[in-house]
Structures are given as structure tokens and as C-alpha cells.
Design a protein around this motif. Structure first.
Motif, PDB file in Angstrom:
ATOM      1  N   HIS A 121      34.231  43.823  42.125  1.00 59.89           N
ATOM      2  CA  HIS A 121      34.459  44.465  40.834  1.00 59.89           C
ATOM      3  C   HIS A 121      35.769  45.239  40.886  1.00 59.89           C
ATOM      4  CE1 HIS A 121      30.101  43.787  40.951  1.00 59.89           C
ATOM      5  NE2 HIS A 121      30.139  43.788  39.624  1.00 59.89           N
ATOM      6  N   ASP A 122      36.467  45.245  39.772  1.00 60.68           N
ATOM      7  CA  ASP A 122      37.693  46.030  39.693  1.00 60.68           C
ATOM      8  C   ASP A 122      37.380  47.428  39.176  1.00 60.68           C
ATOM      9  OD1 ASP A 122      37.140  45.640  37.057  1.00 60.68           O
ATOM     10  OD2 ASP A 122      38.884  44.391  36.615  1.00 60.68           O
ATOM     11  N   VAL A 123      38.416  48.217  38.945  1.00 56.42           N
ATOM     12  CA  VAL A 123      38.219  49.609  38.524  1.00 56.42           C
ATOM     13  C   VAL A 123      37.612  49.710  37.131  1.00 56.42           C
ATOM     14  CG1 VAL A 123      40.035  50.502  40.002  1.00 56.42           C
ATOM     15  CG2 VAL A 123      40.628  49.658  37.734  1.00 56.42           C
ATOM     16  N   PHE A 124      37.702  48.644  36.349  1.00 54.23           N
ATOM     17  CA  PHE A 124      37.156  48.653  34.988  1.00 54.23           C
ATOM     18  C   PHE A 124      35.738  48.085  34.937  1.00 54.23           C
ATOM     19  CE2 PHE A 124      41.789  48.181  34.606  1.00 54.23           C
ATOM     20  CZ  PHE A 124      42.080  49.336  33.900  1.00 54.23           C
TER      21      PHE A 124
END
Length: 308
Positions: free
Chosen positions: A257-260
Motif C-alpha cells: 500500500h502507498d501513503v494514500f
């Protein structure tokens, strides 16, 4: 066991492992006490000391009025004994004496034994009936707000925060409607004191979908100071937080998962054979029988001799 009926005495003996259930009623009782993957809502014992004054009594009554669905007032008797009998894992004891006036002891159990206890002194109290504003219905699930870095930096205050969350959180609910968010409990830790304030949420018209929110104090309000503490050891506290393996989320491989919060998956594919790549089916691209036979013979075809 003085003061208990025969059935209650039998159930307590059965829970200690001395004998098995002999009736269906006792069997149902023991099944409710068995460990579960999802535990039921924590109940609390409210105990009034024999020397409690009017202030302590009013504090206990106001807490019962706010959180009626989770409270069971009990007399001052053996704490762990009645915790097991009534299936209560939280307790609040109120007392008053010359050495420790207006005293509250909040605590919780683990396996029907005392885990944490924190003693709080009441320095200022405004009762629910002293604030002449509209009130929330009894048993309303509150929203809890904690302000102050002390709740995160000091171990005793960190445990107190966890205790207050357990005590006031109410039952778990699957869904929440906007109109149901009408009660706020605010705790502030500053200069060695804990300020407890309760507010009713008012939803006002704002000209758009999102209403304008106002807080109206409805009581009770308490100014508390921390006195003595009895906290569990780190090993015992860690044991009390242990979760069954069935409730632990299984880690999914090749997912990140990315930061968003966007999920990305990684797919592993075998090496592609370009010779088997499907092309457009056109008559002009079809292989002739002679070319197919050449490929089957290993790619080398003997030269044809011209006939004389």
C-alpha cells in the motif's frame, strides 16, 4: 458461602473446576462464561464504600445515569468474588475519609483477578442535575476525546487512558447514524490534574449537507488528581492483550500500500515464449506445408536436385 443461594454456590464451584454441570441451566451458565473469539461487552461493578459522603455518592449516581446499560451497583464485599459471580471485568469504588477525601478507585480484572487499579481524588464536582440544559438519553454511546501529551508520555496516564476507554466506551455497534453522535466525553490532562467534561452535540443548520456542530455542556464535570496506582507488570499486561490466532489478520503476500492507502498487487508470470505468440489470422501469414515440414525436421531441408 453465606448469603448465596444453593444454585449460585453450585455454579461458583463448577466454574472452579470442582464438578461439572448437572442441569441444563448450569450448563448454559458455564457456556456463557467460556472464552469466546469476540467477547461480550465489559460490565462494571459500582461499589459505594460505607464511609462515602454525599459528593462521592452523587458522582456514582451520575455515572450510572450516563452509562446505565453497563453498570451493576453492588455492595462492598469481596471484589474478585463478585467479579466472578456477576461476570464484571471493571469496577469503580467510592469512599471518603480524612486522609483521602472524596476518593475514587477505578480498576479492571483479568481472569477475575485485579489487573490495574488507579486512585483518583475529586477536587471539584458539578452534578448532572446542577447543569440546567437538555440531556442525552440514558445509555447513549459517548464519543471519547483525550487531550494532553501526558496521556501518551507517562506510563501511569497511558494506563489511565486505557482504563477510561474500557469503562466509558459502551457496547460495540456495527453501524452509527449521524444523529446518534450526540454525546461527548472530554478528558484533559494538564499540570498533574485530569479534567473530565461532558457535552451534548447540537447539529445546527449550515446551508449545506454537513451540519454546523455546537457543544453544550450538560454535566457532570470532574476535576481529578491522581493519587496511588497499582499497575500490572509488563508481562502480565502483555498477556492480557493477547489475541487468539483466529482473530489475527492473515498477511497477504505480494500486496503493498502507498501513503494514500491504494493497494498494489504483484503478479509472478512465467517467461513468455514469443514463438507461440498468437498473431493475426490472415491467409497470407499462414505457413505452407513445406515450411511446416522443415520446422519438424529441425529447420534444415535438403536441396532439391533438378531433374535432367
Amino acid at each position: 458461602m453465606p448469603g448465596l443461594n444453593t444454585f449460585a454456590a453450585f455454579l461458583l464451584d463448577a466454574t472452579d473446576g470442582l464438578q461439572g454441570p448437572k442441569t441444563k441451566r448450569a450448563k448454559r451458565f458455564l457456556e456463557k462464561r467460556e472464552p469466546k473469539l469476540t467477547e461480550n461487552t465489559k460490565n462494571a461493578m459500582l461499589i459505594k464504600g460505607g464511609n462515602a459522603n454525599l459528593t462521592v455518592t452523587e458522582v456514582l449516581k451520575d455515572i450510572v445515569s450516563l452509562l446505565d446499560i453497563c453498570m451493576q451497583p453492588l455492595p462492598k464485599l469481596r471484589l474478585e468474588f463478585f467479579s466472578k459471580k456477576s461476570d464484571c471485568s471493571l469496577f469503580l469504588f467510592g469512599s471518603h475519609n480524612k486522609k483521602r477525601p472524596n476518593n475514587l478507585i477505578i480498576g479492571r480484572m483479568f481472569d477475575y483477578h485485579v489487573l490495574d487499579m488507579i486512585e483518583l481524588g475529586i477536587e471539584k464536582f458539578v452534578s448532572l442535575k446542577d447543569v440546567k440544559n437538555s440531556k442525552c438519553p440514558e445509555g447513549t454511546k459517548p464519543m471519547l476525546i483525550f487531550a494532553g501529551d501526558t496521556f501518551d508520555l507517562n506510563e501511569e496516564y497511558r494506563r489511565l487512558k486505557s482504563l477510561l476507554i474500557d469503562f466509558f466506551r459502551g457496547p460495540n455497534v456495527p453501524n452509527i447514524r449521524l444523529a446518534g453522535l450526540e454525546y461527548v466525553l472530554h478528558f484533559t490532562a494538564v499540570d498533574g490534574k485530569i479534567y473530565m467534561r461532558s457535552y451534548k452535540v447540537l447539529l445546527k443548520k449550515s446551508g449545506c449537507k454537513i451540519p454546523r456542530i455546537e457543544l453544550e455542556e450538560m454535566g457532570p464535570s470532574l476535576d481529578l488528581v491522581m493519587r496511588r496506582t497499582h499497575l500490572a507488570s509488563d508481562d502480565l499486561y502483555k498477556l492480557s492483550l493477547k489475541q487468539p490466532k483466529a482473530l489475527k489478520a492473515k498477511k497477504k503476500k505480494n500486496i503493498s500500500h502507498d501513503v494514500f492507502g491504494t493497494a498494489y498487487g504483484r503478479i509472478h508470470m512465467q517467461k513468455q515464449d514469443l514463438g507461440k505468440l498468437q498473431t493475426r489470422k490472415m491467409k497470407g501469414l499462414k505457413k505452407r506445408p513445406a515450411e511446416k515440414s522443415v520446422e519438424e525436421d529441425g529447420g534444415i531441408s535438403p536441396k532439391k536436385t533438378k531433374s535432367a
